[in-house]
Every structure is written in structure tokens, then in C-alpha cells.
Design a protein around this motif. Structure first.
Motif, PDB file in Angstrom:
ATOM      1  N   GLY A   9     -35.238  -2.092  78.048  1.00  0.00           N
ATOM      2  CA  GLY A   9     -33.911  -2.625  77.805  1.00  0.00           C
ATOM      3  C   GLY A   9     -33.755  -3.944  78.532  1.00  0.00           C
ATOM      4  O   GLY A   9     -34.651  -4.385  79.266  1.00  0.00           O
ATOM      5  N   LEU A  10     -32.626  -4.592  78.334  1.00  0.00           N
ATOM      6  CA  LEU A  10     -32.332  -5.810  79.072  1.00  0.00           C
ATOM      7  C   LEU A  10     -32.104  -5.472  80.543  1.00  0.00           C
ATOM      8  O   LEU A  10     -31.848  -4.306  80.882  1.00  0.00           O
ATOM      9  CB  LEU A  10     -31.079  -6.478  78.502  1.00  0.00           C
ATOM     10  N   PRO A  11     -32.190  -6.451  81.430  1.00  0.00           N
ATOM     11  CA  PRO A  11     -31.865  -6.186  82.833  1.00  0.00           C
ATOM     12  C   PRO A  11     -30.420  -5.700  82.989  1.00  0.00           C
ATOM     13  O   PRO A  11     -29.532  -6.066  82.217  1.00  0.00           O
ATOM     14  CB  PRO A  11     -32.054  -7.557  83.497  1.00  0.00           C
ATOM     15  N   ASN A  12     -30.190  -4.852  83.983  1.00  0.00           N
ATOM     16  CA  ASN A  12     -28.852  -4.390  84.368  1.00  0.00           C
ATOM     17  C   ASN A  12     -28.149  -3.544  83.311  1.00  0.00           C
ATOM     18  O   ASN A  12     -26.921  -3.557  83.224  1.00  0.00           O
ATOM     19  CB  ASN A  12     -27.946  -5.578  84.736  1.00  0.00           C
ATOM     20  N   VAL A  13     -28.913  -2.799  82.521  1.00  0.00           N
ATOM     21  CA  VAL A  13     -28.278  -1.893  81.553  1.00  0.00           C
ATOM     22  C   VAL A  13     -28.298  -0.450  82.046  1.00  0.00           C
ATOM     23  O   VAL A  13     -27.733   0.432  81.401  1.00  0.00           O
ATOM     24  CB  VAL A  13     -28.963  -1.971  80.167  1.00  0.00           C
ATOM     25  N   GLY A  14     -28.960  -0.187  83.174  1.00  0.00           N
ATOM     26  CA  GLY A  14     -29.006   1.155  83.743  1.00  0.00           C
ATOM     27  C   GLY A  14     -30.346   1.847  83.621  1.00  0.00           C
ATOM     28  O   GLY A  14     -30.457   3.043  83.892  1.00  0.00           O
ATOM     29  N   LYS A  15     -31.395   1.118  83.238  1.00  0.00           N
ATOM     30  CA  LYS A  15     -32.721   1.719  83.035  1.00  0.00           C
ATOM     31  C   LYS A  15     -33.228   2.420  84.285  1.00  0.00           C
ATOM     32  O   LYS A  15     -33.627   3.582  84.250  1.00  0.00           O
ATOM     33  CB  LYS A  15     -33.756   0.655  82.635  1.00  0.00           C
ATOM     34  N   SER A  16     -33.263   1.679  85.377  1.00  0.00           N
ATOM     35  CA  SER A  16     -33.854   2.223  86.603  1.00  0.00           C
ATOM     36  C   SER A  16     -33.013   3.352  87.184  1.00  0.00           C
ATOM     37  O   SER A  16     -33.543   4.294  87.776  1.00  0.00           O
ATOM     38  CB  SER A  16     -34.058   1.111  87.635  1.00  0.00           C
ATOM     39  N   THR A  17     -31.683   3.257  87.015  1.00  0.00           N
ATOM     40  CA  THR A  17     -30.821   4.346  87.471  1.00  0.00           C
ATOM     41  C   THR A  17     -31.129   5.618  86.692  1.00  0.00           C
ATOM     42  O   THR A  17     -31.272   6.701  87.268  1.00  0.00           O
ATOM     43  CB  THR A  17     -29.339   3.970  87.283  1.00  0.00           C
ATOM     44  N   ILE A  18     -31.241   5.497  85.368  1.00  0.00           N
ATOM     45  CA  ILE A  18     -31.548   6.658  84.526  1.00  0.00           C
ATOM     46  C   ILE A  18     -32.915   7.220  84.869  1.00  0.00           C
ATOM     47  O   ILE A  18     -33.091   8.436  84.983  1.00  0.00           O
ATOM     48  CB  ILE A  18     -31.451   6.259  83.037  1.00  0.00           C
ATOM     49  N   PHE A  19     -33.895   6.333  85.069  1.00  0.00           N
ATOM     50  CA  PHE A  19     -35.243   6.795  85.444  1.00  0.00           C
ATOM     51  C   PHE A  19     -35.203   7.553  86.766  1.00  0.00           C
ATOM     52  O   PHE A  19     -35.799   8.628  86.912  1.00  0.00           O
ATOM     53  CB  PHE A  19     -36.199   5.611  85.550  1.00  0.00           C
ATOM     54  N   SER A  20     -34.494   7.007  87.736  1.00  0.00           N
ATOM     55  CA  SER A  20     -34.406   7.637  89.053  1.00  0.00           C
ATOM     56  C   SER A  20     -33.760   9.013  88.964  1.00  0.00           C
ATOM     57  O   SER A  20     -34.203   9.975  89.604  1.00  0.00           O
ATOM     58  CB  SER A  20     -33.603   6.745  89.999  1.00  0.00           C
ATOM     59  N   ILE A  73     -39.944   0.567  82.722  1.00  0.00           N
ATOM     60  CA  ILE A  73     -40.526  -0.759  82.500  1.00  0.00           C
ATOM     61  C   ILE A  73     -39.464  -1.814  82.758  1.00  0.00           C
ATOM     62  O   ILE A  73     -38.305  -1.665  82.340  1.00  0.00           O
ATOM     63  CB  ILE A  73     -41.081  -0.877  81.068  1.00  0.00           C
ATOM     64  N   ALA A  74     -39.831  -2.877  83.449  1.00  0.00           N
ATOM     65  CA  ALA A  74     -38.867  -3.900  83.856  1.00  0.00           C
ATOM     66  C   ALA A  74     -38.109  -4.474  82.668  1.00  0.00           C
ATOM     67  O   ALA A  74     -38.585  -4.482  81.541  1.00  0.00           O
ATOM     68  CB  ALA A  74     -39.593  -5.027  84.593  1.00  0.00           C
ATOM     69  N   GLY A  75     -36.906  -4.981  82.944  1.00  0.00           N
ATOM     70  CA  GLY A  75     -36.042  -5.505  81.898  1.00  0.00           C
ATOM     71  C   GLY A  75     -36.645  -6.699  81.178  1.00  0.00           C
ATOM     72  O   GLY A  75     -37.139  -7.633  81.801  1.00  0.00           O
ATOM     73  N   LEU A  76     -36.582  -6.655  79.853  1.00  0.00           N
ATOM     74  CA  LEU A  76     -37.049  -7.770  79.035  1.00  0.00           C
ATOM     75  C   LEU A  76     -35.909  -8.759  78.820  1.00  0.00           C
ATOM     76  O   LEU A  76     -34.733  -8.390  78.840  1.00  0.00           O
ATOM     77  CB  LEU A  76     -37.542  -7.269  77.675  1.00  0.00           C
ATOM     78  N   VAL A  77     -36.249 -10.023  78.581  1.00  0.00           N
ATOM     79  CA  VAL A  77     -35.254 -11.039  78.291  1.00  0.00           C
ATOM     80  C   VAL A  77     -35.692 -11.832  77.069  1.00  0.00           C
ATOM     81  O   VAL A  77     -36.836 -11.725  76.614  1.00  0.00           O
ATOM     82  CB  VAL A  77     -35.068 -12.014  79.479  1.00  0.00           C
ATOM     83  N   LYS A  78     -34.782 -12.621  76.529  1.00  0.00           N
ATOM     84  CA  LYS A  78     -35.116 -13.498  75.431  1.00  0.00           C
ATOM     85  C   LYS A  78     -36.239 -14.432  75.856  1.00  0.00           C
ATOM     86  O   LYS A  78     -36.193 -15.039  76.928  1.00  0.00           O
ATOM     87  CB  LYS A  78     -33.884 -14.307  75.022  1.00  0.00           C
ATOM     88  N   GLY A  79     -37.282 -14.522  75.040  1.00  0.00           N
ATOM     89  CA  GLY A  79     -38.439 -15.354  75.374  1.00  0.00           C
ATOM     90  C   GLY A  79     -39.568 -14.582  76.024  1.00  0.00           C
ATOM     91  O   GLY A  79     -40.577 -15.160  76.405  1.00  0.00           O
ATOM     92  N   ASP A 124     -27.840  -7.153  72.048  1.00  0.00           N
ATOM     93  CA  ASP A 124     -28.843  -6.721  73.023  1.00  0.00           C
ATOM     94  C   ASP A 124     -30.056  -6.109  72.323  1.00  0.00           C
ATOM     95  O   ASP A 124     -31.205  -6.393  72.669  1.00  0.00           O
ATOM     96  CB  ASP A 124     -28.243  -5.691  73.983  1.00  0.00           C
ATOM     97  N   ILE A 125     -29.780  -5.238  71.340  1.00  0.00           N
ATOM     98  CA  ILE A 125     -30.868  -4.601  70.594  1.00  0.00           C
ATOM     99  C   ILE A 125     -31.685  -5.651  69.844  1.00  0.00           C
ATOM    100  O   ILE A 125     -32.916  -5.603  69.825  1.00  0.00           O
ATOM    101  CB  ILE A 125     -30.299  -3.541  69.624  1.00  0.00           C
ATOM    102  N   ASP A 126     -30.988  -6.606  69.233  1.00  0.00           N
ATOM    103  CA  ASP A 126     -31.678  -7.660  68.480  1.00  0.00           C
ATOM    104  C   ASP A 126     -32.606  -8.475  69.380  1.00  0.00           C
ATOM    105  O   ASP A 126     -33.710  -8.845  68.971  1.00  0.00           O
ATOM    106  CB  ASP A 126     -30.661  -8.586  67.802  1.00  0.00           C
ATOM    107  N   ILE A 127     -32.152  -8.749  70.604  1.00  0.00           N
ATOM    108  CA  ILE A 127     -32.991  -9.526  71.541  1.00  0.00           C
ATOM    109  C   ILE A 127     -34.286  -8.784  71.834  1.00  0.00           C
ATOM    110  O   ILE A 127     -35.385  -9.341  71.740  1.00  0.00           O
ATOM    111  CB  ILE A 127     -32.223  -9.808  72.861  1.00  0.00           C
ATOM    112  N   ILE A 128     -34.155  -7.500  72.189  1.00  0.00           N
ATOM    113  CA  ILE A 128     -35.341  -6.709  72.517  1.00  0.00           C
ATOM    114  C   ILE A 128     -36.246  -6.571  71.300  1.00  0.00           C
ATOM    115  O   ILE A 128     -37.464  -6.807  71.373  1.00  0.00           O
ATOM    116  CB  ILE A 128     -34.940  -5.312  73.033  1.00  0.00           C
TER     117      ILE A 128
END
Length: 364
Positions: A9-20, A73-79, A124-128
Motif C-alpha cells: 500500500g501507500l505509506p501511512n495507510v496502516g500496513k505496518s500496524t496491521i502486520f504488527s 512490504i514498505a510503502g510504494l509511491v508514484k514512480g 491510491d489504488i490506481d497509483i499502486i
């Protein structure tokens, strides 16, 4: 296919919190992009009320659940497909997982920054998706060019070229490869490329505490996207799950869930969805020493499943004594199942079913 689930997901969407929360593994979490650099890997118990019921009917000294693996997996960004934000490193990590859990921010909170400045699930989905598509396109084009040159040298058109061209056409139209039909032969050709957009996706809507049961306008957008792609969607509230996890006793946790009208953990829905999407199923072994849930790949035979317990079981396999979990629940004991003639002897060709309770016979 790898038998694990990558959380993206993008950074700061809650990925790492959910993983933890999923893995009870502390990971670095901060209110800025690229806090996670190296992928975090965690083994997660699979919630299964069947094992709970088995342990009541066949009490044992130990009760061991099935497990599955999640990768943060770390947050992806545009580019990212061009190396932005360490994108190449992160994309490589995604290629190694079996399925993708795509976390999408579906809550408002002015204290948590959003990388694009606004809450926009579709954007956000389109970016990823675009970054994953561009990454796959680069991979397939390079393979197509390489095999085209080889085909010209030997004056023989490679049978794989048509498959690669089909993939290129799909990706150039900005569609993930999973969105179109593929034959088994075509999938075999593409398998060596570890293409990301061929992987199944579970869209994970990270919602606020008021939306965990019904969703909200943001998650409705994601639901429509998931439906159009024929993919799974689950609701998770990292905020609620964090608050529940901080409580000291199970009674307190149960009381809070009841107060919020939540029957079970939203995380359990994600775990079960990932487990099933990976093509994983469960068989059980029971006895006074241990009641255990074992993970197997859908379509495996009895000897192959015996080998999961110990390789000697597969080598010396004779027969499997099998009955169903449902029969155990109905008749309460193995002795009653035998009386009803529902205990079966299965041989080497038997394909194991989800919920089988089994005792393997083998030569030492």
C-alpha cells in the motif's frame, strides 16, 4: 506460487500496524514515508473454530493451530517502477510473495499525513496498480525482446512470443494480467517471470471505529473496484484492533467487542481470506497428546499430506483412516463415527479434503 501474503500500500495507510497486530511482532511505525525498509516476515495462527470444537470433543494436552505467513512490504509511491522511493527494492519483495493484501486508507484523521494530501481510495489504488503494471511491462518487454532475437537467429518463432505479446498488450492498456483469461500453458510460460499483476489481490479497507461493521463511503469505492476485478475485499480497523490488543484480559477484549457490536476480530477475516486465496486448506490429527490443524495445498493426496507431518510417513504410506469434522461434531466421538460406518480407509490416490480428520498408517 509462494505460500505467503505480502501486505502492500501507500505509506501511512496502516500496513505496518496491521502486520504488527496480525503477528504480534513489534515493527517500526512512524508518521512518515519509508519507515519500513526491509520486509518484515511473521508467522500467523489461522483462526479456526473447528479446532476449538475438536479440542472440546477430543481433549488433548496441546492444541496447535494451522499457520500462514505474512510479509510487511514498505510503502510504494508514484514512480516506484522507475526506482522512486527505493521502488525497485520493494517491487522485488512483492514478486516473491504468493498473493497481495493491498491496504487502502478509508478513514479521516488530520493527525496522520497522507502522501497525496487527500483521502482518495480509487486514486491510491490506481497509483499502486499502475506502478505494478509498469514494473511487469518492463519485465515482459525485456523477455520478449530477448526471445525475439533468439528466434530470428534460429529462424524459428518461439511459442512463448505470442504469450508475451498478449501480456504486453494487456499491460499497455493499464490492466493487471489477472484481469484476463490465461491457459495453463500460457501461465506456465509466464511463471518464470514472477509477474506481480498475475497475483490474486485482497483489498484491505482500513476504516475507523464507526465503519467496521458497515463500511463507509471510502470502503464502498474499494468494494466496487474489488467486485469489478473479481477480487476479495475485507474491512479492518487498525485503530480498534490496536485498542483491543492493549487490553490485558480476554474478558476485557470480549467486552469491548460486544460494546462495539463486533462478533470476532476483523483481522481474523483477513487471515482466513489470505489462507483460502493462497489455496491452502486444513486437515486435523487428534489424540490425547495433541489436537492439531495442519496446512496443505488444495489438491494434495493423502501420502503428500502425510509427508507434511514427517517424510517417513509419506515414504512408508499404507492407508489413511479418515472421517470428516462435521461427522465428529454430529456424533461427538470417533467410536460413534465407527458405529455409523463413517470412518473410511483411503489409499494413495485419495485427494484430501478441507476438514478431514485423519490417522496415517505407514511402514517404518
Amino acid at each position: 506460487m509462494s505460500l505467503n501474503c505480502g501486505i502492500v500500500g501507500l505509506p501511512n495507510v496502516g500496513k505496518s500496524t496491521i502486520f504488527s497486530l496480525l503477528t504480534s511482532t513489534p515493527v517500526e511505525i512512524a508518521n512518515y514515508p519509508f519507515c519500513t525498509i526491509e520486509p518484515n516476515v511473521g508467522i500467523v495462527n489461522v483462526p479456526d473454530e473447528r479446532l476449538d470444537n475438536i479440542s472440546k470433543l477430543v481433549p488433548a494436552k496441546k492444541v496447535i493451530p494451522a499457520v500462514t505467513e505474512f510479509v510487511d512490504i514498505a510503502g510504494l509511491v508514484k514512480g516506484a517502477s522507475k526506482g522512486e522511493g527505493l521502488g525497485n527494492k520493494f517491487l522485488s519483495s512483492i514478486r516473491e510473495v504468493g498473493i497481495i493484501a493491498h491496504v487502502v486508507r478509508c478513514f479521516d484523521d488530520k493527525d496522520i499525513v497522507h502522501t497525496t494530501g487527500a483521502i482518495d481510495p480509487k486514486g491510491d489504488i490506481d497509483i499502486i496498480n499502475l506502478e505494478l503494471i509498469l514494473s511487469d511491462l518492463d519485465t515482459v518487454q525485456k523477455r520478449y525482446e530477448k526471445e525475439s532475437k533468439q528466434s530470428r537467429l534460429v529462424k524459428d518463432k518461439s511459442s512463448a512470443l505470442d504469450t508475451y505479446k498478449k501480456a504486453i498488450d494487456c499491460l499497455e492498456n493499464e490492466k493487471p494480467l489477472r484481469s484476463i483469461e490465461w491457459t495453463d500453458d500460457e501461465l506456465k510460460i509466464l511463471s518464470s517471470l514472477f509477474l506481480i499483476t498475475l497475483k490474486p489481490v485482497i483489498y484491505v479497507c482500513n476504516v475507523d471505529e464507526n465503519s467496521i461493521n458497515t463500511g463507509n463511503a471510502y470502503s464502498d469505492v474499494v468494494k466496487d473496484i474489488a467486485k469489478s476485478e473479481n477480487q476479495e475485499m475485507v474491512l479492518v480497523s487498525a485503530k480498534i484492533e490496536s485498542e483491543i490488543a492493549s487490553l490485558s484480559s480476554e474478558d476485557e477484549k470480549k467486552e469491548m467487542r460486544e460494546m462495539l457490536g463486533i462478533e470476532s476480530s476483523s483481522l481474523s477475516h483477513l487471515i482466513k481470506s489470505a489462507y483460502h486465496t493462497l489455496g491452502l486448506r486444513t486437515f486435523f490429527t487428534v489424540g490425547p497428546d495433541e489436537d492439531r490443524a495442519w496446512t496443505f495445498k488444495n489438491g494434495m493426496t493423502a501420502p503428500e499430506c502425510a509427508g507434511i507431518i514427517h517424510t517417513d510417513f509419506q515414504k512408508g504410506f499404507i492407508k489413511a483412516e479418515v472421517y470428516s469434522y462435521n461427522d465428529l461434531v454430529e456424533y461427538k466421538s470417533e467410536s460413534e463415527i465407527k458405529k455409523k460406518g463413517l470412518l473410511r480407509l483411503e489409499g494413495k490416490e485419495y485427494v484430501m479434503k478441507d476438514g478431514d480428520v485423519v490417522f496415517f498408517k505407514f511402514n517404518t
